[in-house]
Design a protein around this motif. Structure first.
Motif, PDB file in Angstrom:
ATOM      1  N   GLU A 156      51.793  11.131  50.563  1.00 30.43           N
ATOM      2  CA  GLU A 156      52.655  11.827  51.529  1.00 30.43           C
ATOM      3  C   GLU A 156      51.863  12.764  52.433  1.00 30.43           C
ATOM      4  N   HIS A 157      50.711  13.196  51.964  1.00 24.54           N
ATOM      5  CA  HIS A 157      49.871  14.104  52.756  1.00 24.54           C
ATOM      6  C   HIS A 157      48.689  13.364  53.394  1.00 24.54           C
ATOM      7  N   ASP A 158      48.939  12.116  53.780  1.00 21.73           N
ATOM      8  CA  ASP A 158      48.019  11.356  54.633  1.00 21.73           C
ATOM      9  C   ASP A 158      46.680  11.028  53.987  1.00 21.73           C
ATOM     10  N   ALA A 159      46.676  10.788  52.681  1.00 22.49           N
ATOM     11  CA  ALA A 159      45.429  10.415  52.014  1.00 22.49           C
ATOM     12  C   ALA A 159      44.806   9.173  52.630  1.00 22.49           C
ATOM     13  N   GLU A 160      45.649   8.211  52.991  1.00 18.86           N
ATOM     14  CA  GLU A 160      45.146   6.935  53.496  1.00 18.86           C
ATOM     15  C   GLU A 160      44.544   7.041  54.896  1.00 18.86           C
ATOM     16  N   ALA A 161      44.737   8.196  55.539  1.00 16.51           N
ATOM     17  CA  ALA A 161      44.146   8.406  56.866  1.00 16.51           C
ATOM     18  C   ALA A 161      42.723   8.933  56.786  1.00 16.51           C
ATOM     19  N   THR A 162      42.222   9.135  55.559  1.00 22.39           N
ATOM     20  CA  THR A 162      40.847   9.601  55.384  1.00 22.39           C
ATOM     21  C   THR A 162      39.859   8.538  55.865  1.00 22.39           C
ATOM     22  N   GLY A 196      46.960  24.421  50.374  1.00 27.77           N
ATOM     23  CA  GLY A 196      46.632  25.152  49.153  1.00 27.77           C
ATOM     24  C   GLY A 196      47.776  25.230  48.148  1.00 27.77           C
ATOM     25  N   PRO A 197      48.996  25.607  48.581  1.00 24.94           N
ATOM     26  CA  PRO A 197      50.118  25.678  47.625  1.00 24.94           C
ATOM     27  C   PRO A 197      50.440  24.338  46.968  1.00 24.94           C
ATOM     28  N   VAL A 198      50.247  23.251  47.702  1.00 23.98           N
ATOM     29  CA  VAL A 198      50.512  21.927  47.137  1.00 23.98           C
ATOM     30  C   VAL A 198      49.503  21.617  46.032  1.00 23.98           C
ATOM     31  N   ILE A 199      48.226  21.900  46.308  1.00 22.96           N
ATOM     32  CA  ILE A 199      47.184  21.679  45.312  1.00 22.96           C
ATOM     33  C   ILE A 199      47.404  22.574  44.098  1.00 22.96           C
ATOM     34  N   LYS A 251      42.857  15.700  54.083  1.00 25.26           N
ATOM     35  CA  LYS A 251      43.087  14.284  53.791  1.00 25.26           C
ATOM     36  C   LYS A 251      42.103  13.774  52.742  1.00 25.26           C
ATOM     37  N   GLY A 252      40.875  14.246  52.793  1.00 30.31           N
ATOM     38  CA  GLY A 252      39.884  13.845  51.810  1.00 30.31           C
ATOM     39  C   GLY A 252      40.259  14.300  50.414  1.00 30.31           C
ATOM     40  N   ALA A 253      40.768  15.526  50.305  1.00 26.72           N
ATOM     41  CA  ALA A 253      41.208  16.042  49.013  1.00 26.72           C
ATOM     42  C   ALA A 253      42.353  15.203  48.467  1.00 26.72           C
ATOM     43  N   MET A 254      43.274  14.838  49.343  1.00 26.99           N
ATOM     44  CA  MET A 254      44.419  14.035  48.905  1.00 26.99           C
ATOM     45  C   MET A 254      44.003  12.606  48.559  1.00 26.99           C
ATOM     46  N   ALA A 255      42.988  12.089  49.247  1.00 27.60           N
ATOM     47  CA  ALA A 255      42.481  10.765  48.895  1.00 27.60           C
ATOM     48  C   ALA A 255      41.897  10.778  47.489  1.00 27.60           C
ATOM     49  N   CYS A 256      41.215  11.849  47.158  1.00 31.80           N
ATOM     50  CA  CYS A 256      40.677  12.007  45.813  1.00 31.80           C
ATOM     51  C   CYS A 256      41.806  12.060  44.790  1.00 31.80           C
TER      52      CYS A 256
END
Length: 220
Positions: free
Chosen positions: A190-196, A83-86, A135-140
């Motif tokens: 950095e927050h594992d977007a590609e692992a989605t 949450g803080p990162v977003i 991870k899904g949020a970071m992929a977006c």
């Protein structure tokens, strides 16, 4: 992300006559702060107005949509560890939107008629990606910010080809925002977007939507 751009644009793109302000306020959808009431367009001798209109309109729409995406993500993941990162990225997007609100008023550029649609679509995309997990949020985030960075690079090339000195102030704004969007992209990786799961499919679909949004918002 880098620090936000100063809240008021000192328009040095060209020599302008002072604004004549009257009682009416030109409101811009998505405005985050009170705007000065103005009744006349700033003088823009030497500026290619269709270019400025297109750039400011689509960038305002893009930052508006990005704000809605982060709002949707925070609605789902606001109390999670990410949450803080977003929120940090969202705060910078708010500053981007504020700057383009100011530019919309200064140049009397009309917003895209699609803002109500981007309002809903952005929130749905943000919340939907967040429902896939962090991870899904970071992929977006990666998909959207990569598209926006590329879009800003195209605008930078256009303005440099037109006249880099004449558009110096606007170039500085776009370059800073481009760098901040690239930082958002890197944070997502950095927050594992590609692992989605189905990351490539998800990224491609989102970026196709971004390209369509850019095309439409430039024109209507």
């Amino acid at each position: 992300m880098a620090a936000a751009v100063a809240p008021a644009l000192r328009c040095s793109l060209l020599q302008r006559r002072p604004l004549r302000c009257g009682p009416g306020v030109r409101a811009v959808p998505g405005a985050g702060a009170a705007l000065r009431p103005c009744s006349s367009r700033v003088a823009q001798d030497g500026i290619t107005q269709p270019v400025i209109d297109r750039i400011i309109r689509v960038d305002h729409a893009g930052e508006y949509g990005a704000n809605r995406i982060y709002a949707g993500q925070m609605a789902v993941l606001g109390r999670s560890s990410v949450g803080p990162v977003i929120q940090q990225m969202w705060n910078q997007e708010k500053n981007h939107l504020k700057k383009f609100n100011e530019l919309m008023v200064a140049y009397r550029v009309r917003p895209t008629v699609l803002l109500p649609f981007w309002n809903i679509a952005g929130f749905v995309l943000g919340a939907g990606s967040a429902l896939l997990g962090k991870k899904g949020a970071m992929a977006c985030t990666v998909a959207v910010e990569e598209s926006i960075s590329e879009h800003y690079n195209n605008q930078i090339r256009t303005l440099i080809e037109e006249d880099p000195e004449k558009y110096k102030e606007l170039l500085q704004v776009i370059k800073q925002f481009r760098d901040e969007e690239q930082e958002h992209h890197d944070i997502g990786l950095e927050h594992d977007a590609e692992a989605t799961p189905a990351y490539s499919v998800l990224k491609t679909a989102i970026q196709l939507g971004c390209k369509a949004a850019i095309f439409l918002s430039e024109r209507i």
